[in-house]
Design an enzyme around this catalytic site. Structure first.
Site, short mmCIF file in Angstrom:
data_model
loop_
_atom_site.label_atom_id
_atom_site.label_comp_id
_atom_site.label_asym_id
_atom_site.label_seq_id
_atom_site.Cartn_x
_atom_site.Cartn_y
_atom_site.Cartn_z
N LYS A 13 0.84 -1.21 0.00
CA LYS A 13 0.00 0.00 0.00
C LYS A 13 0.88 1.26 0.00
O LYS A 13 0.66 2.18 -0.78
CB LYS A 13 -0.93 0.02 1.24
CG LYS A 13 -1.77 -1.23 1.40
CD LYS A 13 -2.65 -1.16 2.64
CE LYS A 13 -1.90 -1.11 3.94
NZ LYS A 13 -1.13 -2.33 4.30
N ARG A 88 -8.92 1.26 9.96
CA ARG A 88 -8.39 -0.07 10.24
C ARG A 88 -9.31 -0.86 11.16
O ARG A 88 -9.01 -1.99 11.50
CB ARG A 88 -7.06 0.12 10.94
CG ARG A 88 -5.93 -0.68 10.36
CD ARG A 88 -4.77 -0.34 11.25
NE ARG A 88 -3.55 -0.99 10.97
CZ ARG A 88 -2.58 -0.49 10.23
NH1 ARG A 88 -2.72 0.63 9.59
NH2 ARG A 88 -1.45 -1.14 10.14
N ARG A 127 12.02 -5.46 4.06
CA ARG A 127 11.76 -4.03 3.85
C ARG A 127 12.82 -3.15 4.53
O ARG A 127 13.23 -3.41 5.65
CB ARG A 127 10.38 -3.68 4.40
CG ARG A 127 10.13 -2.17 4.37
CD ARG A 127 8.71 -1.79 4.56
NE ARG A 127 8.13 -2.27 5.79
CZ ARG A 127 6.84 -2.17 6.08
NH1 ARG A 127 6.02 -1.63 5.22
NH2 ARG A 127 6.38 -2.61 7.22
N ARG A 160 12.25 -1.38 10.12
CA ARG A 160 11.26 -1.04 11.15
C ARG A 160 11.30 -2.06 12.29
O ARG A 160 11.36 -3.26 12.03
CB ARG A 160 9.85 -1.01 10.53
CG ARG A 160 9.44 0.36 10.07
CD ARG A 160 8.17 0.38 9.29
NE ARG A 160 7.05 -0.32 9.87
CZ ARG A 160 5.82 -0.33 9.35
NH1 ARG A 160 5.59 0.34 8.23
NH2 ARG A 160 4.85 -0.99 9.91
N ARG A 171 0.80 -8.85 13.79
CA ARG A 171 0.12 -7.86 12.94
C ARG A 171 -0.86 -8.55 11.99
O ARG A 171 -1.94 -8.01 11.73
CB ARG A 171 1.16 -7.06 12.14
CG ARG A 171 1.81 -5.99 12.99
CD ARG A 171 3.15 -5.55 12.42
NE ARG A 171 3.07 -4.90 11.15
CZ ARG A 171 4.12 -4.76 10.34
NH1 ARG A 171 5.30 -5.23 10.68
NH2 ARG A 171 3.97 -4.13 9.19
P1 AP5 Z 1 4.92 -1.52 1.77
O1 AP5 Z 1 4.46 -0.75 0.58
O2 AP5 Z 1 5.79 -0.80 2.74
O3 AP5 Z 1 3.72 -2.28 2.50
P2 AP5 Z 1 2.42 -1.70 3.23
O4 AP5 Z 1 1.23 -2.36 2.61
O5 AP5 Z 1 2.44 -0.21 3.23
O6 AP5 Z 1 2.58 -2.34 4.65
P3 AP5 Z 1 2.85 -1.76 6.10
O7 AP5 Z 1 3.64 -2.82 6.83
O8 AP5 Z 1 3.45 -0.38 6.11
O9 AP5 Z 1 1.46 -1.70 6.66
P4 AP5 Z 1 1.07 -1.84 8.12
O10 AP5 Z 1 -0.34 -1.71 7.92
O11 AP5 Z 1 1.50 -3.02 8.88
O12 AP5 Z 1 1.92 -0.69 8.84
P5 AP5 Z 1 1.54 0.80 9.25
O13 AP5 Z 1 2.76 1.62 9.11
O14 AP5 Z 1 0.28 1.25 8.58
O15 AP5 Z 1 5.72 -2.81 1.18
C1 AP5 Z 1 6.35 -3.75 2.02
C2 AP5 Z 1 7.68 -4.21 1.37
O16 AP5 Z 1 7.40 -4.91 0.16
C3 AP5 Z 1 8.63 -3.10 0.98
O17 AP5 Z 1 9.93 -3.51 1.26
C4 AP5 Z 1 8.43 -2.90 -0.53
O18 AP5 Z 1 9.62 -2.47 -1.15
C5 AP5 Z 1 8.03 -4.29 -0.96
N1 AP5 Z 1 7.01 -4.28 -2.00
C6 AP5 Z 1 5.90 -3.49 -2.05
N2 AP5 Z 1 5.16 -3.77 -3.12
C7 AP5 Z 1 5.80 -4.78 -3.77
C8 AP5 Z 1 5.51 -5.53 -4.94
N3 AP5 Z 1 4.41 -5.28 -5.66
N4 AP5 Z 1 6.37 -6.51 -5.31
C9 AP5 Z 1 7.46 -6.76 -4.58
N5 AP5 Z 1 7.81 -6.09 -3.46
C10 AP5 Z 1 6.98 -5.11 -3.05
O19 AP5 Z 1 1.15 0.61 10.79
C11 AP5 Z 1 2.14 0.31 11.78
C12 AP5 Z 1 1.49 0.27 13.16
O20 AP5 Z 1 0.90 1.56 13.48
C13 AP5 Z 1 0.30 -0.71 13.32
O21 AP5 Z 1 0.74 -2.01 13.64
C14 AP5 Z 1 -0.49 -0.04 14.47
O22 AP5 Z 1 0.10 -0.31 15.73
C15 AP5 Z 1 -0.34 1.45 14.19
N6 AP5 Z 1 -1.43 2.00 13.36
C16 AP5 Z 1 -1.30 2.57 12.13
N7 AP5 Z 1 -2.49 2.97 11.67
C17 AP5 Z 1 -3.41 2.64 12.62
C18 AP5 Z 1 -4.83 2.77 12.71
N8 AP5 Z 1 -5.55 3.31 11.72
N9 AP5 Z 1 -5.44 2.29 13.83
C19 AP5 Z 1 -4.75 1.74 14.83
N10 AP5 Z 1 -3.41 1.58 14.81
C20 AP5 Z 1 -2.74 2.02 13.72
#
Ligand code: AP5
Length: 217
Positions: A13, A88, A127, A160, A171
């Protein structure tokens, strides 16, 4: 253009959001990035979020709803935005909908990134992120040109703390329990567009662009 990205952690995403936001000049609102920045600056929200994030748990809804409401009031959001990582929970989705309806703002696209567990684990464990500009890399799929350094700003890349095996597992469990109902919420409203998150990043970017062009964005 107002977009919501839904999908499991590691679905890509953030990667797609960075590409689209650059092309369409709209802000990327990643709640994860906002919380990590708040933690870096040791704000109250950042310190409260720390324990949840370290374990891969969700930060409470009232905190997240406030964070996003304030962010959406900033002037750059008038051009459009991508919400990445929010809503979420069903409660967050309902609150977002209420807030947007009050301002007569309509979301144009809700994308759901369908992604296999195998890909998720491989992606998250490899990542790397730029400390300075948050650009996302992968040590195998999308390596930087110079090892350990960001192609865009030369910033140092880091892993991270929640991208370790145990927290990734948690997660994914939290995702299934709390965030799956959000997918159903948008599905029931007939707003969900499913895309294949397993595709290469460039292929998926092309598909998303085609969808935007078909709707004349
Ligand atoms: P990447 O694009 O970084 O993945 P992503 O879908 O953005 O995944 P995240 O891990 O960032 O999502 P998340 O939901 O766990 O974390 P968030 O920061 O929101 O891609 C991942 C890897 O794959 C990269 O290395 C990339 O290069 C590679 N890649 C991407 N696309 C590819 C492809 N097509 N082919 C090959 N490789 C590819 O949340 C973190 C924490 O914050 C949560 O656990 C929670 O505690 C808190 N939090 C955040 N938002 C909320 C909320 N709304 N409510 C409550 N808690 C929240």
């Amino acid at each position: 253009m107002k977009i919501i990205f839904l999908g499991p952690p590691g679905a890509g995403k953030g990667t797609q959001a960075q590409l689209i936001c650059k092309k369409y000049n709209i802000p990327h609102i990643s709640t994860g990035d906002i919380l990590r920045e708040a933690l870096k600056n040791r704000t109250l929200i950042g310190l409260e979020a720390k324990t949840y994030m370290e374990k891969g748990e969700l930060v409470p809804d009232d905190v997240m709803n406030k964070v996003v409401t304030l962010r959406l009031e900033e002037p750059d959001c008038s051009r459009g935005f991508i919400l990445d990582g929010y809503p979420r929970t069903k409660n967050q989705a309902v609150k977002l909908n209420e807030g947007l309806s009050r301002k007569s703002i309509k979301i144009d696209f809700v994308f759901y990134f369908e992604t296999s567990t195998e890909k998720i684990i491989a992606r998250l464990s490899g990542r790397r992120i730029c400390k300075n500009c948050q650009a996302v890399y992968h040590n195998i799929n999308m390596p930087p040109k110079k090892e350990g350094l960001c192609d865009i700003c030369d910033g140092a890349l880091y892993q991270r703390p929640d991208d370790n095996e145990q927290t990734i597992k948690n997660r994914l469990e939290v995702y299934l329990a709390a965030t799956k109902p959000v997918e159903e919420y948008y599905q029931n409203r007939r707003e969900l567009i499913r895309v294949n998150g397993d595709l290469q990043a460039e292929e998926l970017f092309e598909i998303l662009n085609k969808i935007f062009e078909d709707r004349e964005f």
